[in-house]
Scaffold this motif. Structure first.
Motif, PDB file in Angstrom:
ATOM      1  N   UNK A  99       0.822  -1.209   0.000  1.00 26.64           N
ATOM      2  CA  UNK A  99       0.000   0.000   0.000  1.00 26.64           C
ATOM      3  C   UNK A  99       0.859   1.263   0.000  1.00 26.64           C
ATOM      4  N   UNK A 100       1.899   1.286   0.822  1.00 22.17           N
ATOM      5  CA  UNK A 100       2.814   2.438   0.805  1.00 22.17           C
ATOM      6  C   UNK A 100       3.509   2.531  -0.553  1.00 22.17           C
ATOM      7  N   UNK A 101       3.910   1.377  -1.098  1.00 21.15           N
ATOM      8  CA  UNK A 101       4.556   1.372  -2.405  1.00 21.15           C
ATOM      9  C   UNK A 101       3.651   1.897  -3.492  1.00 21.15           C
ATOM     10  N   UNK A 102       2.368   1.529  -3.454  1.00 22.96           N
ATOM     11  CA  UNK A 102       1.417   2.006  -4.455  1.00 22.96           C
ATOM     12  C   UNK A 102       1.260   3.516  -4.372  1.00 22.96           C
ATOM     13  N   UNK A 103       1.144   4.037  -3.157  1.00 24.80           N
ATOM     14  CA  UNK A 103       0.974   5.483  -2.981  1.00 24.80           C
ATOM     15  C   UNK A 103       2.256   6.224  -3.355  1.00 24.80           C
ATOM     16  N   UNK A 104       3.407   5.671  -2.984  1.00 28.52           N
ATOM     17  CA  UNK A 104       4.680   6.311  -3.345  1.00 28.52           C
ATOM     18  C   UNK A 104       4.853   6.348  -4.858  1.00 28.52           C
TER      19      UNK A 104
ATOM     20  N   UNK B  97      -6.993   1.895  -3.656  1.00 26.03           N
ATOM     21  CA  UNK B  97      -7.358   2.575  -4.898  1.00 26.03           C
ATOM     22  C   UNK B  97      -7.912   3.964  -4.670  1.00 26.03           C
ATOM     23  N   UNK B  98      -8.509   4.208  -3.508  1.00 23.15           N
ATOM     24  CA  UNK B  98      -9.002   5.546  -3.183  1.00 23.15           C
ATOM     25  C   UNK B  98      -7.853   6.538  -3.180  1.00 23.15           C
ATOM     26  N   UNK B  99      -6.751   6.177  -2.516  1.00 28.03           N
ATOM     27  CA  UNK B  99      -5.591   7.067  -2.453  1.00 28.03           C
ATOM     28  C   UNK B  99      -4.971   7.257  -3.826  1.00 28.03           C
ATOM     29  N   UNK B 100      -4.818   6.169  -4.575  1.00 29.63           N
ATOM     30  CA  UNK B 100      -4.182   6.259  -5.892  1.00 29.63           C
ATOM     31  C   UNK B 100      -5.017   7.122  -6.841  1.00 29.63           C
ATOM     32  N   UNK B 101      -6.330   6.913  -6.853  1.00 28.29           N
ATOM     33  CA  UNK B 101      -7.198   7.693  -7.732  1.00 28.29           C
ATOM     34  C   UNK B 101      -7.169   9.177  -7.374  1.00 28.29           C
ATOM     35  N   UNK B 102      -7.239   9.497  -6.094  1.00 24.34           N
ATOM     36  CA  UNK B 102      -7.249  10.904  -5.698  1.00 24.34           C
ATOM     37  C   UNK B 102      -5.898  11.567  -5.950  1.00 24.34           C
ATOM     38  N   UNK B 103      -4.817  10.827  -5.817  1.00 26.86           N
ATOM     39  CA  UNK B 103      -3.520  11.384  -6.192  1.00 26.86           C
ATOM     40  C   UNK B 103      -3.467  11.677  -7.688  1.00 26.86           C
TER      41      UNK B 103
ATOM     42  N   UNK C 151       4.294   9.523  -9.893  1.00 23.00           N
ATOM     43  CA  UNK C 151       3.758   9.475 -11.251  1.00 23.00           C
ATOM     44  C   UNK C 151       4.061   8.197 -11.991  1.00 23.00           C
ATOM     45  N   UNK C 152       4.423   7.134 -11.280  1.00 25.84           N
ATOM     46  CA  UNK C 152       4.686   5.836 -11.909  1.00 25.84           C
ATOM     47  C   UNK C 152       3.410   5.000 -11.835  1.00 25.84           C
ATOM     48  N   UNK C 153       2.509   5.216 -12.777  1.00 24.76           N
ATOM     49  CA  UNK C 153       1.163   4.673 -12.656  1.00 24.76           C
ATOM     50  C   UNK C 153       1.097   3.174 -12.898  1.00 24.76           C
ATOM     51  N   UNK C 154       1.975   2.637 -13.696  1.00 21.72           N
ATOM     52  CA  UNK C 154       2.002   1.188 -13.889  1.00 21.72           C
ATOM     53  C   UNK C 154       2.376   0.495 -12.575  1.00 21.72           C
ATOM     54  N   UNK C 155       3.376   1.021 -11.890  1.00 23.41           N
ATOM     55  CA  UNK C 155       3.767   0.463 -10.602  1.00 23.41           C
ATOM     56  C   UNK C 155       2.665   0.656  -9.563  1.00 23.41           C
ATOM     57  N   UNK C 156       2.042   1.818  -9.565  1.00 23.59           N
ATOM     58  CA  UNK C 156       0.959   2.073  -8.613  1.00 23.59           C
ATOM     59  C   UNK C 156      -0.177   1.077  -8.807  1.00 23.59           C
ATOM     60  N   UNK C 157      -0.534   0.817 -10.072  1.00 17.64           N
ATOM     61  CA  UNK C 157      -1.597  -0.138 -10.345  1.00 17.64           C
ATOM     62  C   UNK C 157      -1.217  -1.552  -9.974  1.00 17.64           C
ATOM     63  N   UNK C 158       0.008  -1.956 -10.312  1.00 16.01           N
ATOM     64  CA  UNK C 158       0.450  -3.321 -10.025  1.00 16.01           C
ATOM     65  C   UNK C 158       0.541  -3.573  -8.519  1.00 16.01           C
TER      66      UNK C 158
END
Length: 414
Positions: free
Chosen positions: A175-180, A208-214, A185-192
């Motif tokens: 979860x921290x990795x996805x948000x980081x 996904x809430x955090x990733x989408x809002x970012x 701006x590394x969206x492929x990594x955030x999604x994976x």
């Protein structure tokens, strides 16, 4: 030339600082867990609940292994070990999501023990999570806040689970990795990473809430805003790279398809919660039922009731205080952190506080709170006074020691 060379130097300094602070928090907190846990296992009479170890988790490790494994292998560990060894054989197991057992099984090809594999996965995940969390906090709030953040989350009493055969550490790093990744701006990594988080625990998809809002509101480092935005209007328009975020719900969907095929329902993992006495009783209903328990605990302490004793009453009050503290931190995160962080904390608190076991409505809440890194980031931000910061750290460390002692001796913690 000077500018070109300064950036790598700054990056190296940041990396060294993150590694140093994360290593200090990691080793100090794990020393508390293991030293107190081993002492408790050797000196404290084991709870009768030790019989809930149906697979004899640590017996194959020998006498020394049983002692060393005491601070890490208890309670729900048996579900993860069994699933790693045999897969899903009963609907009730689907309450425990598959990614952690899958990683355990892969590592066990080297360790020849799913128990050892689980501990190693948790320890490695926690160590990496602390480094990533430090770097995430440093991006917006500087090194001092970053250092305080990793120490606070490492010493939090429920941080005992970050080295146990539980999903907390793996979920934290994902979860921290996805948000980081999203912040950078590394969206492929955030999604994976978000998709793997969704496969790790039943509330994991909420990252996904955090990733989408970012993506929509920032802050993000990959491109400037498309407009100034307003309180509700996004600052960034959707582009093709937003499709990577679909990997997050895809992780949950993959497990739902599996349970649909095997158990004839895509909701098996949520139906299985009833086996563990959890059901939806209304938004934040645990607060209502928990308030009842708090009143009873106070009455018992004042000699006005006939409860389970002083220790149980104090534990009820500590659980309630932890939940209230998390709610305060969530409000603080909504007010002072990027909206993505506070919204994620609120969304992640909603499920455990809305599906309580009426008899014990606040049980397990500390484990859900332990992985809510925005709460610890907010706390680190407001604890600028060194004296108050040290007071909180000492209180957390004492709580961690107490929880570690109970956990190792097979007394219920969370």
């Amino acid at each position: 030339m000077a500018t070109t060379r300064a950036q790598p130097l700054g990056s190296r300094v940041l990396s060294k600082r993150a590694l140093r602070d994360a290593a200090g928090a990691f080793f100090a907190s794990r020393a508390i867990v293991w030293l107190v846990g081993i002492a408790s296992f050797e000196l404290v009479p084991l709870s009768g609940w030790a019989k809930t170890d149906p697979t004899a988790l640590t017996r194959h490790l020998g006498a020394v292994g049983q002692v060393l494994g005491a601070p890490a292998v208890r309670w729900d560990s048996s579900y993860y070990v069994f699933t790693a060894q045999h897969g899903y054989e009963a609907l009730g197991q689907t309450a425990f999501f598959p990614f952690y057992p899958l990683v355990m099984r892969a590592v066990a090809t080297i360790t020849y023990s799913e128990v050892v594999a689980g501990v190693l996965v948790s320890l490695a995940s926690f160590a990496i999570a602390l480094v990533l969390l430090h770097r995430l906090a440093d991006l917006d709030f500087g090194p001092d806040v970053a250092r305080r953040t990793v120490w606070l989350i490492a010493l939090f009493p429920a941080a005992v689970f970050f080295s146990a055969v539980y999903t907390e550490a793996l979920f934290l790093v994902l979860s921290v990795g996805a948000v980081y990744a999203a912040r950078k701006g590394s969206w492929a990594w955030a999604g994976a990473l978000g998709g793997m988080a969704a496969l790790t625990r039943n509330t994991g998809v909420l990252i996904g809430v955090a990733v989408l809002l970012l993506y929509l509101y920032g802050p993000r480092a990959d491109r400037p805003p498309d407009g100034a935005g307003t309180r509700f209007a996004p600052r960034y328009r959707l582009r093709a790279d937003a499709l990577w975020m679909l990997l997050i719900p895809a992780g949950l969907a993959a497990f739902a398809v599996y349970t649909w095929i095997v158990y004839d329902t895509p909701f098996a993992s949520y139906d299985a919660q009833a086996i563990f006495h959890r059901e939806f009783l209304g938004p934040f209903s645990a607060l209502w039922y928990g308030g009842r328990d708090v009143g009873q605990a106070i009455g018992d302490l004042l000699g006005l009731g006939h409860g389970e004793g002083v220790g149980a009453s104090l534990r009820t009050l500590a659980l309630a205080g932890t939940v209230v503290g998390a709610l305060v931190a969530t409000v603080g995160a909504l007010r002072r952190l990027p909206i993505a962080y506070g919204a994620y904390a609120l969304a992640a608190l909603l499920p455990p506080l809305s599906t309580p076991w009426p008899d014990h409505p606040l049980w397990s809440t500390p484990r859900f709170i332990a992985v809510l890194f925005p709460c610890f980031l907010w706390l680190a931000l407001v604890l600028r006074d060194r004296r108050w910061y040290l007071v909180i750290c000492v209180a957390f460390a004492l709580g961690l020691a107490y929880v570690s002692a109970r956990f190792s001796a097979w007394y219920w913690v969370a």
